[in-house]
Design a protein around this motif. Structure first.
Motif, PDB file in Angstrom:
ATOM      1  N   PHE A   1       0.840  -1.209   0.000  1.00 24.93           N
ATOM      2  CA  PHE A   1       0.000   0.000   0.000  1.00 24.93           C
ATOM      3  C   PHE A   1       0.870   1.253   0.000  1.00 24.93           C
ATOM      4  N   ALA A   2       1.904   1.210   0.835  1.00 24.14           N
ATOM      5  CA  ALA A   2       2.803   2.366   0.886  1.00 24.14           C
ATOM      6  C   ALA A   2       3.519   2.560  -0.449  1.00 24.14           C
ATOM      7  N   GLU A   3       3.911   1.417  -1.070  1.00 19.02           N
ATOM      8  CA  GLU A   3       4.579   1.512  -2.363  1.00 19.02           C
ATOM      9  C   GLU A   3       3.626   2.036  -3.431  1.00 19.02           C
ATOM     10  N   SER A   4       2.392   1.492  -3.405  1.00 19.25           N
ATOM     11  CA  SER A   4       1.395   1.965  -4.367  1.00 19.25           C
ATOM     12  C   SER A   4       1.090   3.434  -4.163  1.00 19.25           C
ATOM     13  N   LEU A   5       0.955   3.789  -2.885  1.00 21.98           N
ATOM     14  CA  LEU A   5       0.698   5.196  -2.581  1.00 21.98           C
ATOM     15  C   LEU A   5       1.869   6.069  -3.027  1.00 21.98           C
ATOM     16  N   ARG A   6       3.074   5.538  -2.809  1.00 26.92           N
ATOM     17  CA  ARG A   6       4.259   6.295  -3.226  1.00 26.92           C
ATOM     18  C   ARG A   6       4.299   6.434  -4.744  1.00 26.92           C
ATOM     19  N   ASN A   7       3.926   5.316  -5.459  1.00 23.78           N
ATOM     20  CA  ASN A   7       3.917   5.378  -6.924  1.00 23.78           C
ATOM     21  C   ASN A   7       2.879   6.365  -7.438  1.00 23.78           C
ATOM     22  N   LYS A   8       1.711   6.349  -6.778  1.00 23.75           N
ATOM     23  CA  LYS A   8       0.663   7.276  -7.207  1.00 23.75           C
ATOM     24  C   LYS A   8       1.036   8.718  -6.903  1.00 23.75           C
TER      25      LYS A   8
ATOM     26  N   ASP B   1       3.878  14.376  -7.607  1.00 29.29           N
ATOM     27  CA  ASP B   1       5.112  15.055  -7.217  1.00 29.29           C
ATOM     28  C   ASP B   1       5.930  15.506  -8.424  1.00 29.29           C
ATOM     29  N   GLU B   2       5.678  14.830  -9.588  1.00 30.99           N
ATOM     30  CA  GLU B   2       6.435  15.197 -10.775  1.00 30.99           C
ATOM     31  C   GLU B   2       6.064  16.572 -11.304  1.00 30.99           C
ATOM     32  N   LEU B   3       4.920  17.098 -10.874  1.00 26.90           N
ATOM     33  CA  LEU B   3       4.496  18.415 -11.361  1.00 26.90           C
ATOM     34  C   LEU B   3       5.564  19.461 -11.100  1.00 26.90           C
ATOM     35  N   GLU B   4       6.051  19.484  -9.893  1.00 30.82           N
ATOM     36  CA  GLU B   4       7.053  20.503  -9.536  1.00 30.82           C
ATOM     37  C   GLU B   4       8.343  20.280 -10.309  1.00 30.82           C
ATOM     38  N   ASN B   5       8.758  19.022 -10.456  1.00 34.76           N
ATOM     39  CA  ASN B   5      10.011  18.750 -11.166  1.00 34.76           C
ATOM     40  C   ASN B   5       9.925  19.147 -12.638  1.00 34.76           C
ATOM     41  N   VAL B   6       8.786  18.732 -13.272  1.00 30.08           N
ATOM     42  CA  VAL B   6       8.629  19.041 -14.694  1.00 30.08           C
ATOM     43  C   VAL B   6       8.488  20.539 -14.906  1.00 30.08           C
ATOM     44  N   ALA B   7       7.721  21.179 -14.028  1.00 31.86           N
ATOM     45  CA  ALA B   7       7.543  22.629 -14.162  1.00 31.86           C
ATOM     46  C   ALA B   7       8.880  23.351 -14.023  1.00 31.86           C
ATOM     47  N   THR B   8       9.678  22.916 -13.086  1.00 31.86           N
ATOM     48  CA  THR B   8      10.997  23.529 -12.909  1.00 31.86           C
ATOM     49  C   THR B   8      11.860  23.343 -14.146  1.00 31.86           C
ATOM     50  N   SER B   9      11.743  22.159 -14.753  1.00 36.79           N
ATOM     51  CA  SER B   9      12.559  21.875 -15.933  1.00 36.79           C
ATOM     52  C   SER B   9      12.112  22.696 -17.137  1.00 36.79           C
ATOM     53  N   PHE B  10      10.774  22.759 -17.375  1.00 37.10           N
ATOM     54  CA  PHE B  10      10.274  23.450 -18.557  1.00 37.10           C
ATOM     55  C   PHE B  10      10.373  24.971 -18.445  1.00 37.10           C
ATOM     56  N   TYR B  11      10.308  25.493 -17.226  1.00 38.96           N
ATOM     57  CA  TYR B  11      10.388  26.944 -17.051  1.00 38.96           C
ATOM     58  C   TYR B  11      11.818  27.431 -16.856  1.00 38.96           C
TER      59      TYR B  11
ATOM     60  N   THR C   1      -1.747  11.119 -18.460  1.00 45.82           N
ATOM     61  CA  THR C   1      -2.528   9.893 -18.666  1.00 45.82           C
ATOM     62  C   THR C   1      -3.030   9.325 -17.353  1.00 45.82           C
ATOM     63  N   TYR C   2      -2.161   9.328 -16.340  1.00 50.67           N
ATOM     64  CA  TYR C   2      -2.558   8.775 -15.045  1.00 50.67           C
ATOM     65  C   TYR C   2      -3.660   9.614 -14.400  1.00 50.67           C
ATOM     66  N   VAL C   3      -3.510  10.913 -14.419  1.00 48.88           N
ATOM     67  CA  VAL C   3      -4.517  11.784 -13.793  1.00 48.88           C
ATOM     68  C   VAL C   3      -5.830  11.705 -14.562  1.00 48.88           C
ATOM     69  N   GLU C   4      -5.772  11.587 -15.872  1.00 51.26           N
ATOM     70  CA  GLU C   4      -7.006  11.442 -16.659  1.00 51.26           C
ATOM     71  C   GLU C   4      -7.724  10.143 -16.333  1.00 51.26           C
TER      72      GLU C   4
END
Length: 818
Positions: free
Chosen positions: A210-217, A222-232, A255-258
């Protein structure tokens, strides 16, 4: 019960070994069943007194043996015992017994029987024997019981020992049961502990998963901040190494959020992810445009350096600069474009891919449109329309093939879709189309238009385009459009040709010079109705016929079947009418027979020439008929019907509705009909020309016979009823002879001239034979009728004077004319 049953075998043997019995009453005597007499005799022989007691004892023993017989097994034991006793010597204790005493005696020396086991005395009666046997039995029983008593004692001791052991075993079992119960309690507690441990392990694993699944989800969020930092970041661009991996992460997050809208704030994250994706795709679009513009600029610079004017560059240098250098200059775009094509299943990437296609086509078009336009203009100035069509299509196909190969280098996965390259290919094809169309519109020659159809349909589309269909698929719509324009122009010019050159043809004097035109032509040996015709044969045709056949033969393979069918029907119809008009002019100019043969000749040629065309020459015409409208309006004005009565057949809607009339015209059937009528007319005219006097004579005879059969109504008829046929003025022998002479003269003079004209107009012997056959039949039938009348009404002398030709001679004469 026998002695052996009561005494154990070992005791019995031991006891009797101590007895010294010689010639006594033994068990042998009992076993052998000696009688009292024998026993008495034996006793007497041995010296024993013959007493009554002994006798009774023996009787008793005998009776006992009979009442209690031994079994075979017992007999066998006794016999074995006897043998054992006989073979063994007497004990030394019994050797002192007097052998001289012949009676039954037993001596006992010291002590009782129980002590010494010996008996001293003589058994003289039954009581003594029983007493001795009882003592013996008691001794034996005592010995036996002592043995068993010892055995019982041993068993008793052992039973006591066993009881003690059993008691110890019971105590041990009680301890074991108690131990087992304690073990069960321990096992139960152990199992419970083990189950609890298993549950804790499973729960731990579940919590870990559950913790792993929760961590994966949570990683996607969490990637939002990383990707935003990279693209901006100011250092980020499409050519960097991290751009495409970051873009892939962004696509995975979207895809996952959709797919999981149930998570908290998923819509918010989805909007932010899409904003980042739009920014990334915008960067890709800008990067592609920048690289393509830079490549275009480099190629244009190279073109200027090579020839000063890109329109004057040679084709080899042009291909090297425009295609090879452009491919090398734009190679950095290939990884990005392949990544976009790989993700073309998503609508965002479909849109950006379409944008990249459009940008690519715009840059390529700005680079090559001037060269293509200039090249086609050069072809247009130097070459004729067919040559321009051929050269322009070949050059355009070469350009399109090179452009398709270059496009496949940039977009390998979507190059098969012809619509992707359409923004580039369509404008290039438009240059050729815009150059050809004005020339097509002004082209009036059917031969040129037919040649253009062959070039496009056979050479370009049928051969070149079919071999390279994939790379040249984009040019196919333009070629079809040009071919459709040529068909349209060809159809229009064909209708104009049919109208002006066939229907409205104004014949010249030499066109109507028949039979002079045929007489002046060289001898025609070939069949004029065949498909392969010489120029001399065609010159003898009436010009509208030649124009019709030539036009249809050109249009047959150039137009669609439906269009050709309509043109063919119209051409055959107007040609047939034109020939009929010309035949009337020929009849006025030469003779009626020349007009008929002229019409037969040309209708036969027309029928034979249209036979190879595999079409139906019938056309259905539809037209609107308003003839009933006036009558309905009159009835409405008279008040006989209502204008607004919608339920009746005379309502306004039905009144104003036109009738559709359909009429079907079959030009081929009309041609056959006209040909048949003309042939029949010619046959009758020739028949009248030769045998008309005979036909008139037969007609008059028939009229007279009819009048006579119906009865006279006046004086003249009544007076004529008594006359024979030859008494009439028209049927006198001299008149009949004159008629026969005229017919013979016609046979000799007119009929050969007719045959000469038929040979002149109809060169085919089979055609002449078919046409002359009914003429021959009519002539023979006329002669047969006259001959029949002569035989019935005239004498033989009169018949000889008339000099009628026989039917056999007539047939031979007619056969020689063919």
């Amino acid at each position: 019960m026998s002695i052996k049953d009561k005494i154990p075998e070992g005791v019995f043997k031991r006891r009797f070994r101590n007895l010294n019995i010689v010639n006594s009453i033994t068990v042998n005597g009992i076993r052998e069943g000696l009688t009292n007499k024998e026993m008495t005799t034996t006793t007497t022989r041995t010296g024993v007194p013959n007493s009554e007691a002994v006798s009774r004892g023996y009787n008793f023993a005998s009776t006992w043996e009979q009442n209690a017989p031994l079994t075979e097994q017992q007999h066998a034991a006794i016999i074995a015992l006897s043998h054992a006793v006989v073979d063994r010597p007497f004990p030394s204790k019994l050797e002192n017994i007097s052998r001289e005493n012949n009676g039954l005696s037993v001596s006992t020396k010291h002590g009782t029987v129980e002590e010494s086991g010996e008996i001293d005395g003589v058994l003289v009666n039954t009581n003594q024997f029983y007493k001795w046997f009882t003592d013996l039995e008691a001794a034996m029983k005592s010995e036996t019981e002592e043995k068993y008593q010892q055995y019982v004692s041993t068993l008793t001791e052992r039973i006591q020992t066993c009881d003690s052991i059993l008691q110890q075993v019971d105590e041990t079992l009680d301890l074991f049961n108690e131990l087992q119960m304690q073990h069960q309690v321990v096992a139960t507690k152990t199992k419970t502990l083990h189950d609890a441990c298993d549950r804790m392990v499973i729960e731990k694993q579940r919590l870990i998963e559950f913790a792993e699944s929760l961590r994966n989800k949570l990683n996607y969020f969490d990637e939002l901040e990383n990707v935003a930092t990279s693209f901006y970041s100011s250092n980020t661009n499409v050519a960097s190494e991290n751009f495409l991996p970051q873009l892939k992460k962004l696509d995975d997050c979207i895809t996952y959020v959709e797919n999981n809208p149930q998570y908290a704030e998923s819509n918010v994250y989805l909007v932010k992810f899409r904003q980042l994706q739009s920014r990334a795709l915008g960067m890709i679009r800008a990067h592609v445009l920048s690289v393509l513009k830079s490549s275009t600029s480099q190629v244009q610079t190279a073109l200027k350096g090579s020839g000063g004017n890109k329109a004057t560059v040679s084709e080899g240098v042009e291909a090297s600069i425009i295609y090879v250098r452009f491919k090398a200059a734009a190679s950095e775009l290939k990884p990005v474009l392949e990544e976009i094509e790989r993700r073309s299943s998503r609508k965002e990437y479909v849109q950006i891919l379409s944008e990249c296609h459009r940008i690519y086509c715009e840059q390529r078009l700005s680079l090559v449109k001037g060269i293509v336009s200039q090249r086609i203009s050069e072809y247009s100035k130097k070459e004729t329309l067919p040559s321009l069509t051929r050269s322009g299509c070949a050059y355009l196909m070469q350009v399109c093939q090179l452009e398709h190969q270059l496009f496949d280098h940039f977009f390998p996965s979507t190059s098969e879709d012809i619509t992707s390259l359409a923004p580039l290919v369509d404008p290039l094809c438009t240059f050729l189309y815009d150059t050809l169309r004005p020339k097509l519109i002004h082209e009036t020659n059917l031969d040129v238009l037919c040649e253009l159809v062959d070039i496009l349909k056979i050479e370009v589309i049928g051969e070149q385009l079919s071999r390279r269909s994939e790379s040249l698929a984009g040019i196919r719509p333009t070629l079809d459009r040009i071919l459709a324009d040529i068909h349209e122009r060809l159809t229009f010019r064909a209708r104009t040709h049919i109208r002006d050159e066939i229907a409205n043809y104004l014949p010249l004097d030499e066109d109507l010079d028949y039979p002079g035109k045929l007489e002046q032509s060289p001898e025609i040996k070939s069949d004029p109705t065949s498909i392969e015709l010489s120029s001399d044969v065609v010159k003898t045709w009436y010009p509208p016929l030649e124009k019709t056949v030539s036009c249809l033969s050109k249009l047959y393979n150039c137009l669609e079947q439906a269009v050709f069918t309509g043109l063919a029907q119209e051409a055959v119809e107007v040609c047939s009418l034109s020939i009929q008009k010309a035949s009337k002019l020929v009849a006025k100019r030469s003779s009626q027979m020349d007009g008929q043969l002229f019409l037969i000749k040309h209708l036969l040629i027309l029928r034979e020439q249209i036979a190879p065309f595999d079409i139906e020459f019938s056309v259905t015409h539809k037209e609107l008929d308003f003839s009933h409208l006036l009558e309905h309006l009159r009835r409405i004005l008279r008040g006989q019907t209502s204008l607004f009565d919608w339920s009746r057949s005379t309502s306004l809607a039905r009144t104003l509705s036109p009738r559709v009339l359909e009429s079907q015209i079959d030009a081929k059937k009309e041609l056959e009909k006209n040909l048949k009528a003309t042939c029949e007319e010619f046959i009758m005219s020739v028949t009248k020309l030769v045998v008309d006097p005979m036909l008139s004579f037969v007609t008059k005879v028939t009229a007279v016979r009819v009048a006579l059969s119906s009865g006279g109504q006046n004086q003249k008829l009544e007076s004529a009823m008594g006359k024979s046929l030859k008494e009439h003025a028209f049927a006198s022998p001299d008149k009949v002879a004159e008629i026969v002479q005229k017919v013979n003269a016609g046979m000799q003079d007119e009929l050969p001239r007719v045959m000469e004209k038929m040979k002149l107009y109809l060169q085919n012997p089979s055609t002449r034979t078919i046409l002359f056959k009914p003429i021959k039949t009519n002539i023979i039938e006329a002669h047969e009728q006259v001959e029949s009348l002569l035989k019935k009404e005239y004498s033989q002398e009169e018949i000889d004077n008339i000099k009628m030709v026989s039917i056999q001679e007539l047939q031979a004469q007619l056969d020689n004319l063919i």
